[in-house]
Design an enzyme around this catalytic site. Structure first.
Site, PDB file in Angstrom:
ATOM      1  N   ASP A   1       0.837  -1.205   0.000  1.00  0.00           N
ATOM      2  CA  ASP A   1       0.000   0.000   0.000  1.00  0.00           C
ATOM      3  C   ASP A   1       0.871   1.255   0.000  1.00  0.00           C
ATOM      4  OD1 ASP A   1      -2.234  -1.600   0.115  1.00  0.00           O
ATOM      5  OD2 ASP A   1      -2.825  -1.023   2.150  1.00  0.00           O
TER       6      ASP A   1
ATOM      7  N   GLY B   1      -3.743  -5.098   1.278  1.00  0.00           N
ATOM      8  CA  GLY B   1      -4.463  -6.103   0.480  1.00  0.00           C
ATOM      9  C   GLY B   1      -5.608  -6.586   1.345  1.00  0.00           C
ATOM     10  N   LYS B   2      -6.815  -6.599   0.782  1.00  0.00           N
ATOM     11  CA  LYS B   2      -7.966  -7.006   1.590  1.00  0.00           C
ATOM     12  C   LYS B   2      -7.759  -8.405   2.168  1.00  0.00           C
ATOM     13  CE  LYS B   2     -11.069  -4.131  -1.075  1.00  0.00           C
ATOM     14  NZ  LYS B   2     -10.880  -2.950  -0.238  1.00  0.00           N
TER      15      LYS B   2
ATOM     16  N   LEU C   1     -22.581  -0.820   7.510  1.00  0.00           N
ATOM     17  CA  LEU C   1     -23.119   0.483   7.090  1.00  0.00           C
ATOM     18  C   LEU C   1     -22.281   1.633   7.630  1.00  0.00           C
ATOM     19  CD1 LEU C   1     -26.823  -0.474   7.869  1.00  0.00           C
ATOM     20  CD2 LEU C   1     -25.832  -0.232   5.592  1.00  0.00           C
TER      21      LEU C   1
ATOM     22  N   GLY D   1     -23.575   1.512  11.563  1.00  0.00           N
ATOM     23  CA  GLY D   1     -23.541   0.208  12.229  1.00  0.00           C
ATOM     24  C   GLY D   1     -23.629  -0.959  11.262  1.00  0.00           C
TER      25      GLY D   1
ATOM     26  N   ASP E   1      -7.708   7.190   9.857  1.00  0.00           N
ATOM     27  CA  ASP E   1      -7.567   6.511   8.563  1.00  0.00           C
ATOM     28  C   ASP E   1      -8.490   5.284   8.581  1.00  0.00           C
ATOM     29  OD1 ASP E   1      -6.787   5.115   6.313  1.00  0.00           O
ATOM     30  OD2 ASP E   1      -4.653   5.059   6.804  1.00  0.00           O
TER      31      ASP E   1
ATOM     32  N   GLY F   1     -12.881  -2.243   7.355  1.00  0.00           N
ATOM     33  CA  GLY F   1     -13.786  -3.306   6.897  1.00  0.00           C
ATOM     34  C   GLY F   1     -13.124  -4.670   7.030  1.00  0.00           C
ATOM     35  N   ASP F   2     -11.841  -4.734   6.719  1.00  0.00           N
ATOM     36  CA  ASP F   2     -11.115  -6.016   6.809  1.00  0.00           C
ATOM     37  C   ASP F   2     -11.007  -6.467   8.266  1.00  0.00           C
ATOM     38  OD1 ASP F   2     -10.724  -5.882   4.043  1.00  0.00           O
ATOM     39  OD2 ASP F   2      -8.896  -4.707   4.286  1.00  0.00           O
TER      40      ASP F   2
HETATM   41  O1  RIB Z   1      -9.376  -2.792   2.400  1.00  0.00           O
HETATM   42  C1  RIB Z   1      -8.186  -2.048   2.380  1.00  0.00           C
HETATM   43  C2  RIB Z   1      -7.246  -2.602   1.346  1.00  0.00           C
HETATM   44  O2  RIB Z   1      -7.819  -2.426   0.061  1.00  0.00           O
HETATM   45  C3  RIB Z   1      -5.911  -1.927   1.269  1.00  0.00           C
HETATM   46  O3  RIB Z   1      -4.973  -2.486   2.155  1.00  0.00           O
HETATM   47  C4  RIB Z   1      -5.537  -2.037  -0.199  1.00  0.00           C
HETATM   48  O4  RIB Z   1      -4.446  -2.850  -0.436  1.00  0.00           O
HETATM   49  C5  RIB Z   1      -6.788  -2.524  -0.901  1.00  0.00           C
HETATM   50  O5  RIB Z   1      -6.700  -3.854  -1.225  1.00  0.00           O
END
Ligand code: RIB
Length: 296
Positions: free
Chosen positions: A12, A38-39, A212, A216, A237, A242-243
């Protein structure tokens, strides 16, 4: 129980900006950092931090050896990661003053998955394993088909969402974890409750978790539906939030926690994540999440 996560690994490149760059504009950034991301990799790290046994499967180039070490440091098993001649996938990420992001990804090695890779990864799966997928590697449709034939429990986060996903064998999915944009593209509905209804109609045996953001999350399966509010934090940030949610929620499912508890941990972990810069580096550990939010 284990999770096999067949997903992306990215470098990233993160730029802090006053606002997202506009068409035709050249914009100065006074802060530039390189993070692991990366997700796929972020979700593996979140799972490991949440205390789950996780094997990450994926592909990197020679420039990505440090990302593999990052995963190992977090406790992720990297035996299913292959090094290829293609360059490692990367992301160009703008982060604005509100902590929101705008991301461009280039797939690189993430998009060099061939049939042999799919067989190799699925051969490593055992009965009872969970298979986690996002949409940052190629051939996700093939993986879904093959995984279903083998009876794996499939969790799918269709991100980034594309039109092509609609033609994937989505009936194979056991749990969908989607945001509102993904839900809207999948169902054609805008309102969260309508998205949930459509998901239930089209995939009646699947569970759906609809995130959402500040509003929530809604969870629904064939018998239950419940909503949970987000926590109010000052965002630095939002990348990786989400991950983090997905890793922590799935950790709850794997350890057979009640859904409400799994959602509570996931919401708390992602709230902590947004208070820090970076993706993988901002994912908190389980004990930290528990003590920060007084969770049992
Ligand atoms: O969800 C965030 C990720 O989306 C980042 O780390 C980026 O690499 C993209 O894949």
């Amino acid at each position: 129980m284990r999770v096999i996560n067949f997903g992306s690994i990215n470098i990233d490149h993160v730029y802090r900006v006053e606002h997202f760059v506009r068409p035709g504009e050249t914009l100065r950034s006074d802060d530039y950092k390189v993070f692991s991301g990366g997700k796929g990799a972020n979700q593996s790290i979140a799972l490991a931090h949440a205390g789950v046994q996780v094997l990450h499967a994926g592909k990197i180039g020679r420039d990505g050896a440090w990302l593999k070490h990052k995963l190992e440091e977090a406790g992720v098993d990297t035996v299913l990661i292959e090094m290829t001649e293609a360059p490692t996938g990367h992301a160009i990420i703008q982060v604005n003053k509100e902590g929101e992001n705008a991301i461009i990804i280039h797939g690189g090695a993430n998009e060099s998955v061939v049939d042999d890779d799919i067989q190799r990864v699925l051969d490593a799966c055992e009965a009872g394993d969970f298979l986690l997928l996002q949409n940052e590697i190629n051939s996700v449709d093939r993986v879904l088909l093959e995984a279903k034939k083998r009876g794996l429990f499939i969790v799918f986060n269709p991100a980034p969402m594309t039109e092509a996903i609609k033609s994937y064998p989505l009936e194979a999915v056991d749990i969908f974890i989607i945001n509102q944009v993904e839900g809207e593209m999948l169902t054609g509905k805008k309102e969260p409750l309508e998205i949930i209804q459509e998901m239930q109609k089209h995939y009646p045996r699947s569970k759906t978790v609809l995130t959402l953001g500040k509003e929530g999350v809604i969870y629904a399966d064939a018998k239950h539906q419940l909503s949970k509010k987000a926590l109010d934090v000052v965002a630095v940030d939002t990348t990786g939030a989400g991950d983090t949610f997905i890793g922590y929620f799935l950790a709850g499912v794997v350890s057979q926690s009640p859904v409400e508890k799994a959602l509570e941990m996931a919401i708390s972990a992602s709230a902590l994540c947004v208070t820090r810069a970076g993706a993988a580096d901002s994912i908190p550990g389980r004990e930290e999440v528990k003590s920060k939010f007084n969770l049992l």
